[in-house]
Design a protein around this motif. Structure first.
Motif, PDB file in Angstrom:
ATOM      1  N   THR A 162       0.854  -1.184   0.000  1.00 37.98           N
ATOM      2  CA  THR A 162       0.000   0.000   0.000  1.00 37.98           C
ATOM      3  C   THR A 162       0.889   1.233   0.000  1.00 37.98           C
ATOM      4  O   THR A 162       2.083   1.158   0.282  1.00 37.98           O
ATOM      5  CB  THR A 162      -0.914   0.031   1.238  1.00 37.98           C
ATOM      6  OG1 THR A 162      -0.087   0.043   2.406  1.00 37.98           O
ATOM      7  CG2 THR A 162      -1.840  -1.180   1.272  1.00 37.98           C
ATOM      8  N   LEU A 163       0.288   2.354  -0.305  1.00 43.05           N
ATOM      9  CA  LEU A 163       1.063   3.587  -0.434  1.00 43.05           C
ATOM     10  C   LEU A 163       1.614   4.074   0.909  1.00 43.05           C
ATOM     11  O   LEU A 163       2.773   4.482   0.983  1.00 43.05           O
ATOM     12  CB  LEU A 163       0.179   4.676  -1.061  1.00 43.05           C
ATOM     13  CG  LEU A 163       0.834   6.051  -1.234  1.00 43.05           C
ATOM     14  CD1 LEU A 163       2.021   5.980  -2.196  1.00 43.05           C
ATOM     15  CD2 LEU A 163      -0.187   7.070  -1.713  1.00 43.05           C
ATOM     16  N   LEU A 164       0.818   3.999   1.956  1.00 40.43           N
ATOM     17  CA  LEU A 164       1.163   4.695   3.190  1.00 40.43           C
ATOM     18  C   LEU A 164       1.634   3.777   4.313  1.00 40.43           C
ATOM     19  O   LEU A 164       1.877   4.241   5.418  1.00 40.43           O
ATOM     20  CB  LEU A 164      -0.051   5.514   3.672  1.00 40.43           C
ATOM     21  CG  LEU A 164      -0.472   6.636   2.717  1.00 40.43           C
ATOM     22  CD1 LEU A 164      -1.725   7.336   3.233  1.00 40.43           C
ATOM     23  CD2 LEU A 164       0.662   7.650   2.537  1.00 40.43           C
ATOM     24  N   GLU A 165       1.746   2.472   4.040  1.00 44.17           N
ATOM     25  CA  GLU A 165       2.170   1.555   5.089  1.00 44.17           C
ATOM     26  C   GLU A 165       3.398   0.781   4.630  1.00 44.17           C
ATOM     27  O   GLU A 165       3.629   0.635   3.433  1.00 44.17           O
ATOM     28  CB  GLU A 165       1.048   0.559   5.417  1.00 44.17           C
ATOM     29  CG  GLU A 165      -0.169   1.224   6.046  1.00 44.17           C
ATOM     30  CD  GLU A 165      -1.354   0.277   6.063  1.00 44.17           C
ATOM     31  OE1 GLU A 165      -1.763  -0.121   7.163  1.00 44.17           O
ATOM     32  OE2 GLU A 165      -1.865  -0.053   4.977  1.00 44.17           O
TER      33      GLU A 165
END
Ligand SMILES: [Zn+2]
Length: 284
Positions: A162-165
């Motif tokens: 994922t982008l933010l994790e």
């Protein structure tokens, strides 16, 4: 004594890669037609130097140019799956991928009498499902990823990205990955392509490119006592006269440096003997 293996792989796209991009003019198709000349020259060169190799051939090429595909098989080279069309798995649904693997296998089995053990994704863009689908279809190895250079490894499935994790790595699988890289592929260096969207200049000086390719082997020799280096060529690209001279020169230099040429399926066997538990890229 070091074991320094080299795999020469030839993606025999012929016209299929242009067709997959809706480039079907006589001019575009003629670039694919030239692949037959290139393939004949490559087979002559490899026969003269007694070098085995691996050809990833789309079903479209096998069924459009059966005599040329038969010549590759008759010369004893390994033939791997490269789809039936040249559409990348990332552009297909899971059912579409399954269909491509199956129809590509059928074309190869009709040609060789045996199922291919290896796969290379058209455009080298695997989907999230590809590793699982390749195992379901019984493949031994894939050669579409770039996670290492000289040491094969176990392909991973089920990464959570994922982008933010941070990445959550999936599990290693039984599928062996035989890594490749664009820097060791003739297409980006040489193939001139133009469209309204972009121009890929290609057309590099072959003698400069071959210095990169030979140095890649020399680095392996300097730092490893065991390794597999895989180069990728396309008959319609490498088959031009000045590039064939370069390829001939490269093979002579690599042999002089101690390279052992073998097919990719044989290189997988060497890998499994050397690393019985497999090489993992997880948890490094
Ligand atoms: Zn291809």
């Amino acid at each position: 004594m070091a074991d320094l293996f080299v795999c020469l792989s030839f993606d025999y796209d012929a016209a299929s890669s242009a067709i997959a991009r809706n480039m079907v003019s006589p001019s575009a198709i003629s670039r694919g037609d030239f692949a037959l000349t290139g393939a004949r020259r490559i087979l002559e060169l490899l026969a003269g130097q007694r070098i085995p190799s691996t050809w990833f051939i789309p079903g479209h090429t096998i069924e459009s140019y059966p005599a040329s595909a038969q010549a590759v098989h008759a010369a004893g080279h390994e033939i791997g799956n490269h789809g039936w069309t040249h559409r990348s798995p990332a552009s297909l649904s899971p059912d579409g991928e399954i269909s491509e693997l199956a129809s590509g296998n059928l074309a190869i089995e009709a040609l060789t009498g045996r199922r291919p053990r290896g796969y290379r994704a058209p455009g080298r863009e695997l989907s999230q499902h590809s590793v699982d689908l390749l195992m379901d279809a019984g493949f031994l190895y894939d050669s579409s990823m770039m996670g290492q250079d000289y040491i094969p490894y176990q392909a991973r499935a089920g990464d959570r990205v994922t982008l933010l994790e941070p990445m959550e790595f999936g599990s290693d699988t039984a599928l062996v990955e035989m890594p490749v890289h664009w820097s060791l592929d003739d297409c980006p260096h040489f193939e001139f392509q133009h469209s309204e969207a972009a121009v890929l200049p290609g057309l590099m000086n072959a003698r400069l490119v071959v210095e990169n390719w030979i140095d890649e082997f020399r680095y392996m020799k300097k730092h490893h006592d065991w390794g597999v280096l895989t180069y990728t060529f396309h008959p319609h690209v490498i088959g031009r006269g000045h590039r064939m001279l370069m390829l001939e020169h490269m093979l002579e230099v690599l042999r002089g440096e101690g390279a052992i040429f073998l097919t990719m399926e044989d290189a997988v066997d060497e890998y499994q003997r050397k690393f019985p538990a497999g090489v993992s890229l997880r948890g490094r």
